[in-house]
Design an enzyme around this catalytic site. Structure first.
Site, PDB file in Angstrom:
ATOM      1  N   ILE A   7      -4.365  -4.255   6.403  1.00  0.00           N
ATOM      2  CA  ILE A   7      -4.736  -2.837   6.505  1.00  0.00           C
ATOM      3  C   ILE A   7      -3.660  -2.001   5.816  1.00  0.00           C
ATOM      4  O   ILE A   7      -2.532  -1.891   6.295  1.00  0.00           O
ATOM      5  CB  ILE A   7      -4.901  -2.425   7.990  1.00  0.00           C
ATOM      6  CG1 ILE A   7      -5.975  -3.309   8.660  1.00  0.00           C
ATOM      7  CG2 ILE A   7      -5.275  -0.939   8.098  1.00  0.00           C
ATOM      8  CD1 ILE A   7      -6.177  -3.056  10.145  1.00  0.00           C
ATOM      9  N   SER A  12      -8.505  -1.192   3.543  1.00  0.00           N
ATOM     10  CA  SER A  12      -8.353  -2.256   4.544  1.00  0.00           C
ATOM     11  C   SER A  12      -9.082  -3.477   3.992  1.00  0.00           C
ATOM     12  O   SER A  12     -10.308  -3.459   3.842  1.00  0.00           O
ATOM     13  CB  SER A  12      -8.978  -1.814   5.873  1.00  0.00           C
ATOM     14  OG  SER A  12      -8.235  -0.737   6.411  1.00  0.00           O
ATOM     15  N   ASP A 101       3.438  -5.127   5.583  1.00  0.00           N
ATOM     16  CA  ASP A 101       2.919  -5.746   4.347  1.00  0.00           C
ATOM     17  C   ASP A 101       4.067  -6.241   3.481  1.00  0.00           C
ATOM     18  O   ASP A 101       3.987  -7.306   2.862  1.00  0.00           O
ATOM     19  CB  ASP A 101       2.012  -4.790   3.584  1.00  0.00           C
ATOM     20  CG  ASP A 101       2.676  -3.465   3.220  1.00  0.00           C
ATOM     21  OD1 ASP A 101       3.723  -3.124   3.799  1.00  0.00           O
ATOM     22  OD2 ASP A 101       2.116  -2.780   2.354  1.00  0.00           O
ATOM     23  N   SER A 123      -0.970   1.644  -2.538  1.00  0.00           N
ATOM     24  CA  SER A 123      -0.833   3.116  -2.445  1.00  0.00           C
ATOM     25  C   SER A 123       0.565   3.498  -2.912  1.00  0.00           C
ATOM     26  O   SER A 123       0.769   4.450  -3.644  1.00  0.00           O
ATOM     27  CB  SER A 123      -1.019   3.585  -1.008  1.00  0.00           C
ATOM     28  OG  SER A 123      -2.190   3.062  -0.457  1.00  0.00           O
TER      29      SER A 123
HETATM   30  N1  LIG Z   1     -12.110  -1.223  -5.012  1.00  0.00           N
HETATM   31  C1  LIG Z   1     -11.053  -0.404  -5.108  1.00  0.00           C
HETATM   32  N2  LIG Z   1     -11.108   0.805  -4.549  1.00  0.00           N
HETATM   33  C2  LIG Z   1     -10.017   1.626  -4.606  1.00  0.00           C
HETATM   34  N3  LIG Z   1      -8.872   1.350  -5.224  1.00  0.00           N
HETATM   35  C3  LIG Z   1      -8.800   0.151  -5.812  1.00  0.00           C
HETATM   36  C4  LIG Z   1      -9.866  -0.776  -5.781  1.00  0.00           C
HETATM   37  N4  LIG Z   1      -9.473  -1.872  -6.445  1.00  0.00           N
HETATM   38  C5  LIG Z   1      -8.240  -1.661  -6.862  1.00  0.00           C
HETATM   39  N5  LIG Z   1      -7.828  -0.431  -6.511  1.00  0.00           N
HETATM   40  C6  LIG Z   1      -6.513   0.088  -6.820  1.00  0.00           C
HETATM   41  O1  LIG Z   1      -5.684  -0.536  -5.834  1.00  0.00           O
HETATM   42  C7  LIG Z   1      -4.914   0.445  -5.149  1.00  0.00           C
HETATM   43  C8  LIG Z   1      -4.988   0.140  -3.678  1.00  0.00           C
HETATM   44  O2  LIG Z   1      -4.461  -1.164  -3.595  1.00  0.00           O
HETATM   45  P1  LIG Z   1      -4.086  -1.766  -2.199  1.00  0.00           P
HETATM   46  O3  LIG Z   1      -3.043  -2.798  -2.460  1.00  0.00           O
HETATM   47  O4  LIG Z   1      -5.309  -2.135  -1.474  1.00  0.00           O
HETATM   48  O5  LIG Z   1      -3.426  -0.499  -1.502  1.00  0.00           O
HETATM   49  P2  LIG Z   1      -2.982  -0.383   0.019  1.00  0.00           P
HETATM   50  O6  LIG Z   1      -2.528  -1.752   0.435  1.00  0.00           O
HETATM   51  O7  LIG Z   1      -1.905   0.639  -0.090  1.00  0.00           O
HETATM   52  O8  LIG Z   1      -4.168   0.105   0.747  1.00  0.00           O
HETATM   53  C9  LIG Z   1      -5.464   1.790  -5.471  1.00  0.00           C
HETATM   54  O9  LIG Z   1      -4.341   2.604  -5.776  1.00  0.00           O
HETATM   55  C10 LIG Z   1      -6.336   1.577  -6.701  1.00  0.00           C
HETATM   56  O10 LIG Z   1      -5.636   1.993  -7.872  1.00  0.00           O
HETATM   57  C1  LIG Z   2       5.598   1.669   1.854  1.00  0.00           C
HETATM   58  C2  LIG Z   2       4.216   1.429   2.429  1.00  0.00           C
HETATM   59  C3  LIG Z   2       3.537   2.727   2.755  1.00  0.00           C
HETATM   60  C4  LIG Z   2       3.375   0.670   1.395  1.00  0.00           C
HETATM   61  O1  LIG Z   2       2.116   0.457   1.961  1.00  0.00           O
HETATM   62  P1  LIG Z   2       0.796   0.244   1.073  1.00  0.00           P
HETATM   63  O2  LIG Z   2       1.102   0.714  -0.322  1.00  0.00           O
HETATM   64  O3  LIG Z   2       0.552  -1.223   1.116  1.00  0.00           O
HETATM   65  O4  LIG Z   2      -0.269   1.030   1.734  1.00  0.00           O
HETATM   66  C5  LIG Z   2       4.315   0.554   3.696  1.00  0.00           C
HETATM   67  O5  LIG Z   2       5.019  -0.611   3.399  1.00  0.00           O
HETATM   68  C6  LIG Z   2       5.019   1.293   4.816  1.00  0.00           C
HETATM   69  O6  LIG Z   2       4.378   2.059   5.504  1.00  0.00           O
HETATM   70  N1  LIG Z   2       6.336   1.028   4.992  1.00  0.00           N
HETATM   71  C7  LIG Z   2       7.075   1.640   6.066  1.00  0.00           C
HETATM   72  C8  LIG Z   2       8.324   2.287   5.502  1.00  0.00           C
HETATM   73  C9  LIG Z   2       9.257   1.285   4.836  1.00  0.00           C
HETATM   74  O7  LIG Z   2       8.798   0.179   4.454  1.00  0.00           O
HETATM   75  O8  LIG Z   2      10.461   1.608   4.684  1.00  0.00           O
HETATM   76  K   LIG Z   3      -0.490  -3.271   0.080  1.00  0.00           K
END
Ligand SMILES: Nc1ncnc2c1ncn2[C@@H]1O[C@H](COP(=O)(O)OP(=O)(O)O)[C@@H](O)[C@H]1O
Ligand SMILES: CC(C)(COP(=O)(O)O)[C@@H](O)C(=O)NCCC(=O)O
Ligand SMILES: [K+]
EC number: 2.7.1.33
Length: 279
Positions: A7, A12, A101, A123
């Site tokens: 997530i 997610s 993560d 993100s």
């Molecule tokens: N199906 C999708 N929908 C939205 N974003 C996607 C998708 N596939 C790849 N991405 C890209 O991946 C990123 C989100 O990756 P992800 O690792 O899942 O993020 P997080 O773990 O932060 O939720 C987005 O910034 C976007 O650029």
């Molecule tokens: C930095 C992050 C937001 C990245 O999360 P994601 O891009 O996978 O959504 C996540 O690892 C987080 O919430 N970290 C907590 C703060 C830290 O790692 O210092």
């Molecule tokens: K991630």
């Protein structure tokens, strides 16, 4: 079946894994911001006997998800960042504050390579370093590609960078707003990863294997000069190391693990760094 959940703040992600064969049967993703409403692309819990969760979303989202799952599934494991696990010592002053993560990626990366730089392009783009011997140094957090786009408010948010576009196309000056934004954020991300990797390997006196994961990993991968491997399921693999439930996992065989990437000679990393400092 085992249900694994990753997530994140944008998406997610979930996948269903067969306990007996360790095969991945299905996978999907739903927007983290929206409720898990029925009919969304979510798995059928009737076939699930255990759940493993890595979550960086708000505690309330995690709590609601766990409550829902505990009603229908016997075993629910929620991963937490800890001061030590599986031979890795956490480099954070307060280990519990390290994104789960990131910790999952570090544990999986360490199991595969014995010491690495793990980069999660989501993100946010996060970079973590764990040395041979298991000392995690901590890491870096920079805005992900999507966040960089959104911050510009130029209406380019929904124009994703094509992961199959040639790297040198993305190096060229943009000839319209979408290209200017996409080429700019691409250069920002790959320049940061290249430079941070080189600086840390130089300081620590060791060139580390580089592992990439996250939704934007394939895009960032195109611009990295450093030898590396892309491991889409690296966060899930961290869950497998913490809560091994299949024969393969207990034997340390992590799903989707790439061949450990080759490592450049440290002198080459240092030469590249010196050269980039000259420019
Ligand atoms: N199906 C999708 N929908 C939205 N974003 C996607 C998708 N596939 C790849 N991405 C890209 O991946 C990123 C989100 O990756 P992800 O690792 O899942 O993020 P997080 O773990 O932060 O939720 C987005 O910034 C976007 O650029
Ligand atoms: C930095 C992050 C937001 C990245 O999360 P994601 O891009 O996978 O959504 C996540 O690892 C987080 O919430 N970290 C907590 C703060 C830290 O790692 O210092
Ligand atoms: K991630």
């Amino acid at each position: 079946m085992i249900l694994d959940l990753d997530i994140g703040n944008t998406l997610s992600k979930w996948r269903l894994k067969d306990v007996a064969s360790s095969e991945i049967r299905s996978r999907g993703a739903v927007w983290t911001r929206e409720e898990w409403r029925p009919g969304a692309d979510i798995p059928d819990l009737d076939v699930v006997e255990a759940v493993r969760i890595s979550s960086v979303a708000r505690e309330s989202v995690l709590r609601d998800t766990v409550t829902l799952l505990r009603r229908q599934v016997g075993v629910v494991h929620v991963a937490r960042s800890t001061s030590e696990a599986l031979g890795v010592s956490c480099g954070y002053d307060e280990p519990g504050r390290l994104g789960v993560d990131r910790w999952m990626g570090v544990l999986a990366g360490y199991q595969l390579t014995g010491g690495c730089c793990s980069v999660d392009c989501g993100s946010a783009i996060t970079m973590d370093f764990v040395l041979p011997g298991g000392r995690h140094l901590g890491g870096y957090i920079i805005p992900g590609l999507r966040l960089m786009k959104e911050s510009l408010k130029l209406g380019t948010r929904n124009v994703a960078i094509d992961p199959d576009s040639e790297a040198d196309e993305l190096l060229a000056p943009g000839r319209n707003t979408v290209e200017a934004v996409n080429h700019g954020i691409y250069m920002s991300a790959v320049s940061a990863v290249n430079r941070i990797y080189s600086e840390v390997c130089d300081r620590e006196g060791v060139a580390l294997p580089l592992l990439l994961t996250g939704g934007d990993a394939r895009v960032v991968s195109r611009g990295l000069r450093i030898p590396h491997a892309v491991w889409p399921d690296m966060v899930y693999a961290g869950l497998e190391t913490c809560y091994p439930l299949t024969a393969a996992e207990r034997a340390g065989r992590l799903a989707g693990a790439p061949l450990p990437p080759s490592v450049p000679p440290l002198e080459k990393v240092r030469a590249g760094l010196a050269f980039s400092m000259l420019l």
